[in-house]
Write a protein that holds these residues in place. Structure first.
Motif: not given
Length: 436
Positions: A334, A400, A404
């Motif tokens: 990620v 992030t 995900v």
């Protein structure tokens, strides 16, 4: 021939000398060479731009009166006092006011004064008896006001200080009426602590500059007590060391504290604060300009060589740390980036590099967008980095930039089976290699 050659070359040498570019002042060594302690800050953010012995506790003399002004302005703002409130003279304050070797305005033994005129005498002329009068009117006594000073300065986070009276005079001038310490004691603070006091004073009461910027005014004009009060700040417009943008703030002078000054100036919407304590000439003497020349150097440096600069953008990726591995996710990694940017006032040539710290080596799915995974600190790699008055780090979170999802059970099963056979095959290859 030599003489003719020199004559021919002289105009070229002179032209070359004239055209040499102006050298910037070296902030690290040349701004305040004959000053006991100094600091320069950006008044909006508290960013320190320069310092010298800034944590050393030294005498501050009448710079003390900035704290007296702060407390009085707090009382006025809270509605506990009004500018028209009156003060009736006490014997000790009257006796102090008669010492014309000190900075004073004449106060009558039977006089009644309004707070606004005592405040002007303190802020413009650094009048000592007027300061004691304010302390007595606010707190009932100088000793009680001293307790307010200690409480106020501690509320600002300052711990390195000593207050023995409300004026900043040496106690021996107070006719045995000093509220704390012995006769030889004086008020003391570090340059950084004075900067913290000034920073918060201007944030809380910017109107203090309306009085601090008054060049001269007559105390009790039109009466037999009238006296011209001329501001000791000789950097104000119209003064001998006038500097564009200066509108405050306070001088201080005693034998122990030397010549000191807290100056502030604003140009193009940007304000800076300079603190210069115990300034001397190169030979150790003191003159009118002794505290103002190093202050000018600080102001010149601030306005000519520093500016607001973005050293890290929001949403930036850091080279070498662009991604984090994800376990059991639909993606194997990620993307991560800075949650915020960092902008600060610094020198034009300042260079910073990021230092990344991650909270873990990998993430386990599910991963949500905006999850904090670490942080990045910006470290200066050239020149001195002084930080902020209140220890604000050059640090932002890494987060992030997307979500995900976790693999489904079937996918996880197949991935597990694949991993199982991969490990068997790897083991077989290793075994076969050893056999042959």
């Amino acid at each position: 021939m030599k003489r003719a050659l020199i004559i021919l070359l002289m105009p070229m040498l002179l032209f070359s000398a004239i055209m040499q570019p102006t050298q910037h002042v070296n902030a690290a060594t040349n701004l305040t060479p004959n000053v006991g302690a100094a600091i320069l800050i950006d008044a909006e953010t508290g960013k320190i731009l320069y310092e010298q012995n800034a944590d050393e506790i030294v005498g501050i003399a009448s710079i003390t009166k900035l704290l007296a002004e702060y407390i009085l302005l707090d009382e006025i703002a809270a509605g506990k006092l009004k500018w028209e409130d009156t003060y009736n003279m006490t014997p000790n304050t009257y006796l102090l006011s008669q010492n014309r070797l000190l900075s004073n305005v004449p106060l009558r033994e039977d006089g009644t004064y309004e707070l606004w005129e005592l405040y002007e005498a303190m802020a413009i002329y650094s009048a000592n008896a007027a300061t004691v009068a304010i302390a007595e009117r606010v707190a009932g006594s100088e000793k009680a006001f001293l307790e307010l000073m200690n409480k106020k300065i501690e509320s600002l986070g300052v711990k390195d200080y000593q207050f023995v009276n409300v004026t900043g005079l040496n106690n021996e001038y107070l006719n045995g009426n000093h509220p704390a310490g012995n006769e030889k004691d004086e008020n003391m603070m570090s340059a950084k602590s004075v900067a913290i006091l000034t920073y918060h004073l201007l944030k809380s009461h910017p109107e203090v500059l309306e009085t601090a910027s008054v060049l001269e005014k007559t105390f009790r004009e039109g009466t037999s007590d009238a006296i011209l009060m001329r501001n000791w700040n000789l950097m104000l417009p119209g003064s001998i060391y006038a500097y564009e943008g200066v509108d405050g703030l306070k001088t201080g002078t005693t034998d122990f504290a030397g010549h000191s000054f807290v100056g502030t100036a604003e140009r193009n919407g940007r304000r800076v604060i300079a603190v210069v304590l115990n300034a001397k000439e190169e030979d150790g003497s003191v003159e009118d300009q002794t505290r103002f020349v190093p202050t000018k150097n600080l102001f010149d440096f601030a306005f000519n060589q520093t500016a607001q600069k973005e050293i890290l953008k929001a949403g930036a990726t850091i080279e070498g740390s662009e991604f984090m591995p994800v376990v059991n996710g639909k993606q194997e990694q990620v993307k991560i980036a800075t949650a915020e940017g960092i902008s600060l006032v610094t020198t034009e040539d300042a260079v910073y590099e990021p230092v990344v710290t991650l909270n873990a080596e990998r993430l386990d799915a599910t991963v949500k967008e905006g999850t904090v995974v670490g942080h990045v600190v910006m470290q200066r790699v050239n020149g001195e980095e002084y930080g902020y008055l209140e220890d604000k780090p050059l640090k932002v979170d890494l987060v992030t930039t997307e979500s995900v999802e976790r693999l489904g059970w079937a996918a996880l099963f197949l991935a597990g089976v694949g991993s199982f056979y991969s490990e068997i095959w790897a083991g077989f290859k290793e075994f076969a290699t050893k056999l042959f």
